[in-house]
Design a protein around this motif. Structure first.
Motif, PDB file in Angstrom:
ATOM      1  N   CYS A 144     -82.732  55.013  66.881  1.00  0.00           N
ATOM      2  CA  CYS A 144     -83.336  54.079  65.909  1.00  0.00           C
ATOM      3  C   CYS A 144     -82.246  52.825  65.943  1.00  0.00           C
ATOM      4  O   CYS A 144     -81.236  53.240  66.599  1.00  0.00           O
ATOM      5  N   ARG A 145     -82.321  51.815  65.310  1.00  0.00           N
ATOM      6  CA  ARG A 145     -81.473  50.744  65.613  1.00  0.00           C
ATOM      7  C   ARG A 145     -81.349  50.026  64.107  1.00  0.00           C
ATOM      8  O   ARG A 145     -82.284  50.003  63.298  1.00  0.00           O
ATOM      9  N   GLN A 146     -80.391  49.317  63.993  1.00  0.00           N
ATOM     10  CA  GLN A 146     -80.265  48.428  62.816  1.00  0.00           C
ATOM     11  C   GLN A 146     -79.416  47.104  62.937  1.00  0.00           C
ATOM     12  O   GLN A 146     -78.241  47.091  63.740  1.00  0.00           O
ATOM     13  N   ALA A 147     -80.235  45.977  62.830  1.00  0.00           N
ATOM     14  CA  ALA A 147     -79.410  44.852  63.356  1.00  0.00           C
ATOM     15  C   ALA A 147     -78.845  44.566  61.835  1.00  0.00           C
ATOM     16  O   ALA A 147     -79.278  44.869  60.746  1.00  0.00           O
ATOM     17  N   PRO A 148     -77.991  43.203  61.884  1.00  0.00           N
ATOM     18  CA  PRO A 148     -77.325  42.892  60.644  1.00  0.00           C
ATOM     19  C   PRO A 148     -78.207  42.264  59.670  1.00  0.00           C
ATOM     20  O   PRO A 148     -79.019  41.406  59.882  1.00  0.00           O
ATOM     21  N   GLY A 149     -78.000  42.798  58.562  1.00  0.00           N
ATOM     22  CA  GLY A 149     -78.650  42.438  57.469  1.00  0.00           C
ATOM     23  C   GLY A 149     -80.024  42.857  57.243  1.00  0.00           C
ATOM     24  O   GLY A 149     -81.128  42.825  56.491  1.00  0.00           O
ATOM     25  N   LYS A 150     -80.659  43.884  58.184  1.00  0.00           N
ATOM     26  CA  LYS A 150     -81.944  44.669  58.148  1.00  0.00           C
ATOM     27  C   LYS A 150     -81.786  46.216  58.114  1.00  0.00           C
ATOM     28  O   LYS A 150     -80.779  46.789  58.243  1.00  0.00           O
ATOM     29  N   GLU A 151     -82.961  46.556  57.729  1.00  0.00           N
ATOM     30  CA  GLU A 151     -82.805  48.040  57.537  1.00  0.00           C
ATOM     31  C   GLU A 151     -83.036  48.825  58.788  1.00  0.00           C
ATOM     32  O   GLU A 151     -83.409  48.106  59.723  1.00  0.00           O
ATOM     33  N   ARG A 152     -82.393  49.942  58.841  1.00  0.00           N
ATOM     34  CA  ARG A 152     -82.352  50.636  59.865  1.00  0.00           C
ATOM     35  C   ARG A 152     -83.962  51.191  60.290  1.00  0.00           C
ATOM     36  O   ARG A 152     -84.754  51.458  59.478  1.00  0.00           O
ATOM     37  N   GLU A 153     -84.419  51.094  61.591  1.00  0.00           N
ATOM     38  CA  GLU A 153     -85.857  51.213  61.829  1.00  0.00           C
ATOM     39  C   GLU A 153     -85.651  52.247  63.195  1.00  0.00           C
ATOM     40  O   GLU A 153     -84.936  52.097  64.088  1.00  0.00           O
TER      41      GLU A 153
END
Length: 127
Positions: free
Chosen positions: A37-46
């Motif tokens: 999974c990944r999480q970009a700044p300001g975004k939810e983990r996907e």
């Protein structure tokens, strides 16, 4: 309880490739479906991708099909994520995760299905 440790992140130029690894310990690796999974700044983990317990089945989020490949080596208690043709929008912290409740051929398709998480590894793609 399984412990997960990711490695292989770093800084790469757009169009480049990276291979992430996740080493598992403390549990029976082949009894877990595994995922990235990944999480970009300001975004939810996907969720990015997942692999069934045996590696026979795989799941990919539609937007990443063809660029990312998940694989696992149950003999070495390791799961990999090969990332090709990287784009700046792939920049994120990438997490390895384990699902203890998946059936033999099950592939998690959402972050909520995972029970254990690694600490994450940063991937930065420069333009």
């Amino acid at each position: 309880q399984v412990q997960l440790v990711e490695s292989g992140g770093g800084l790469v130029q757009a169009g480049g490739s990276l291979r992430l690894s996740c080493a598992a310990s403390g549990g029976t690796f082949s009894s877990y479906a595994m995922g990235w999974c990944r999480q970009a700044p300001g975004k939810e983990r996907e969720i990015v991708a997942s692999s069934s317990r045996t590696g026979l089945n795989e799941y990919y989020v539609d937007s990443l099909k063809g660029r990312f490949t998940i694989s696992r080596d149950n003999a070495k208690n390791t799961v990999f994520l090969q990332m090709n043709s990287l784009k700046p929008e792939d920049t994120a912290v990438y997490y390895c995760a384990a699902d203890r409740g998946a059936g033999r051929l099950g592939t998690p398709t959402a972050t909520a299905e995972f029970d254990y998480w690694g600490q994450g590894t940063q991937v930065t793609v420069s333009s």
